[in-house]
Design a protein around this motif. Structure first.
Motif, short mmCIF file in Angstrom:
data_model
loop_
_atom_site.label_atom_id
_atom_site.label_comp_id
_atom_site.label_asym_id
_atom_site.label_seq_id
_atom_site.Cartn_x
_atom_site.Cartn_y
_atom_site.Cartn_z
N TRP A 145 0.77 -1.24 0.06
CA TRP A 145 0.13 0.14 -0.01
C TRP A 145 0.81 1.13 -0.10
O TRP A 145 0.48 2.34 -0.66
CB TRP A 145 -0.80 -0.02 1.14
CG TRP A 145 -1.83 1.22 1.42
CD1 TRP A 145 -2.94 1.32 0.82
CD2 TRP A 145 -1.71 2.14 2.17
NE1 TRP A 145 -3.39 2.58 1.16
CE2 TRP A 145 -2.51 3.04 2.16
CE3 TRP A 145 -0.70 2.54 3.31
CZ2 TRP A 145 -2.73 4.29 2.65
CZ3 TRP A 145 -0.78 3.74 3.84
CH2 TRP A 145 -2.01 4.72 3.73
N THR A 187 -5.42 0.47 -3.84
CA THR A 187 -6.13 -0.34 -2.90
C THR A 187 -5.80 -1.74 -2.76
O THR A 187 -5.43 -2.52 -3.87
CB THR A 187 -7.73 -0.25 -3.06
OG1 THR A 187 -8.31 0.97 -2.83
CG2 THR A 187 -8.54 -1.37 -2.16
N HIS A 209 -6.08 -5.73 -1.11
CA HIS A 209 -7.26 -6.56 -0.39
C HIS A 209 -6.44 -8.06 -0.04
O HIS A 209 -5.52 -8.41 -0.64
CB HIS A 209 -8.26 -6.96 -1.23
CG HIS A 209 -9.11 -6.05 -1.84
ND1 HIS A 209 -9.25 -5.43 -3.07
CD2 HIS A 209 -10.16 -5.37 -1.14
CE1 HIS A 209 -9.87 -4.35 -3.11
NE2 HIS A 209 -10.53 -4.35 -2.03
N LYS A 216 -8.86 -4.84 4.03
CA LYS A 216 -8.64 -4.02 2.79
C LYS A 216 -8.05 -2.76 3.35
O LYS A 216 -8.18 -2.23 4.32
CB LYS A 216 -10.06 -3.56 2.39
CG LYS A 216 -10.17 -2.45 1.49
CD LYS A 216 -11.63 -2.03 1.01
CE LYS A 216 -11.67 -0.74 -0.07
NZ LYS A 216 -13.03 -0.65 -0.45
N THR A 267 -7.41 0.96 1.97
CA THR A 267 -8.05 1.90 0.97
C THR A 267 -7.02 2.77 0.19
O THR A 267 -6.06 3.27 0.79
CB THR A 267 -8.95 2.72 1.48
OG1 THR A 267 -10.42 2.03 1.91
CG2 THR A 267 -9.62 3.71 0.54
N ASN A 298 -13.09 5.40 -5.47
CA ASN A 298 -13.82 4.64 -4.64
C ASN A 298 -13.95 3.17 -5.15
O ASN A 298 -14.45 3.15 -6.34
CB ASN A 298 -15.47 5.27 -4.60
CG ASN A 298 -16.31 4.69 -3.59
OD1 ASN A 298 -15.83 3.88 -2.73
ND2 ASN A 298 -17.47 4.35 -4.10
N ARG A 348 -15.58 -4.31 0.69
CA ARG A 348 -15.57 -4.09 1.95
C ARG A 348 -15.32 -5.45 2.82
O ARG A 348 -15.43 -6.63 2.31
CB ARG A 348 -17.09 -3.69 2.50
CG ARG A 348 -17.52 -2.24 2.06
CD ARG A 348 -18.90 -2.00 2.75
NE ARG A 348 -19.96 -3.06 2.26
CZ ARG A 348 -21.07 -3.35 2.79
NH1 ARG A 348 -21.53 -2.41 3.71
NH2 ARG A 348 -21.92 -4.19 2.26
#
Length: 266
Positions: A102, A108, A110, A124, A126, A132, A136
């Motif tokens: 990240w 993003t 996951h 996750k 972000t 966006n 979730r």
């Protein structure tokens, strides 16, 4: 003092004995049942030293000894393995590697596992591009259209892939048909990485790679997702090595030795 020093040179130190004992376990784990002469030869030690080490491990139930078969791994290792698996929390182990990705990529990130033929998101992070992405933690997403989902089943065979594809019903307009998807999966499996080319969410792409457990089987997957404007074909190709490396690092922390599981394709 001279006698003490002489004795020290004749017998291994405590740490040396410990490492030799661990070497015995490694050889037995690799060889399966193995007799004393072969074990000593593999270790490069005398039979008497090897016998002393192995006997101590048998007493602690780390090895067992069977007549005519030799030494094999003992029940204590099963107990330790179970306790280790209970104490290992996948999101906790993976988190430092996810955070590193990240920080380096700004997209993003996951982490997910297979759950009833769906990709279950466990973590996750972000991205920092103000894009966006609707996923979730706790979401269960399709295998067919997500990079994470595809990465989770890379070791499966074609019949399993076809069953997964068909389970999700008719493909949406513009999505790959079954034969195209199967061709992609064969390619992804060979490369050890999977893509989502705006299949699950409009204008969102991702690169994903499998995470393996101690037995070599896929136990999870990680992905890096971003807007198509930041994830063109060239950048996705560049990201492949970074994401595979991160997935492999998590795998090693889970006990993976670098080999695929026995059921995996080669």
């Amino acid at each position: 003092m001279a006698d003490d020093e002489g004795a020290a040179t004749k017998s291994p130190s405590g740490s040396q004995t410990l490492f030799r004992g661990l070497d015995v376990l490694d050889v037995v784990a690799d060889a399966g049942a193995i007799g004393l002469p072969a074990l000593a030869a593999r270790l490069g030690l005398t039979r008497s030293t090897t016998h002393r080490l192995a006997t101590a491990l048998v007493e602690r139930r780390l090895l067992t000894q069977t007549p005519r078969e030799g030494y094999s791994l003992g029940p204590k290792l099963l107990e330790l393995g179970y306790l280790a698996s209970q104490q290992m929390d996948l999101p906790r182990i993976a988190r430092p590697h996810l955070e590193k990705l990240w920080e380096e990529l700004e997209d993003t990130v996951h982490l997910g596992v297979l759950d009833d033929d769906r990709a279950l998101y466990l973590d996750k992070l972000t991205g920092r591009r103000r894009i966006n992405i609707s996923s979730r933690v706790g979401d269960r997403q399709p295998i067919r259209s997500t990079g994470l989902g595809k990465a989770l089943v890379l070791d499966d065979d074609e019949s399993r892939w076809r069953a997964l594809y068909r389970k999700e019903g008719p493909a949406a307009a513009g999505a790959p048909n079954e034969e195209q998807w199967i061709a992609w999966m064969h390619d992804y499996s060979q490369r050890g990485v999977a893509f989502d080319l705006e299949e699950n969410e409009d204008r969102i792409r991702c690169v994903a790679a499998p995470v393996r457990g101690a037995g070599g089987q896929v136990v999870a997957a990680i992905s890096v997702s971003g807007a198509a404007q930041y994830m063109d074909d060239e950048r996705m190709g560049v990201l492949v090595d970074d994401i595979r490396s991160a997935a492999d690092a998590i795998s090693r922390d889970l006990g993976w030795n670098g080999k695929r599981g026995s059921g995996a394709k080669t």
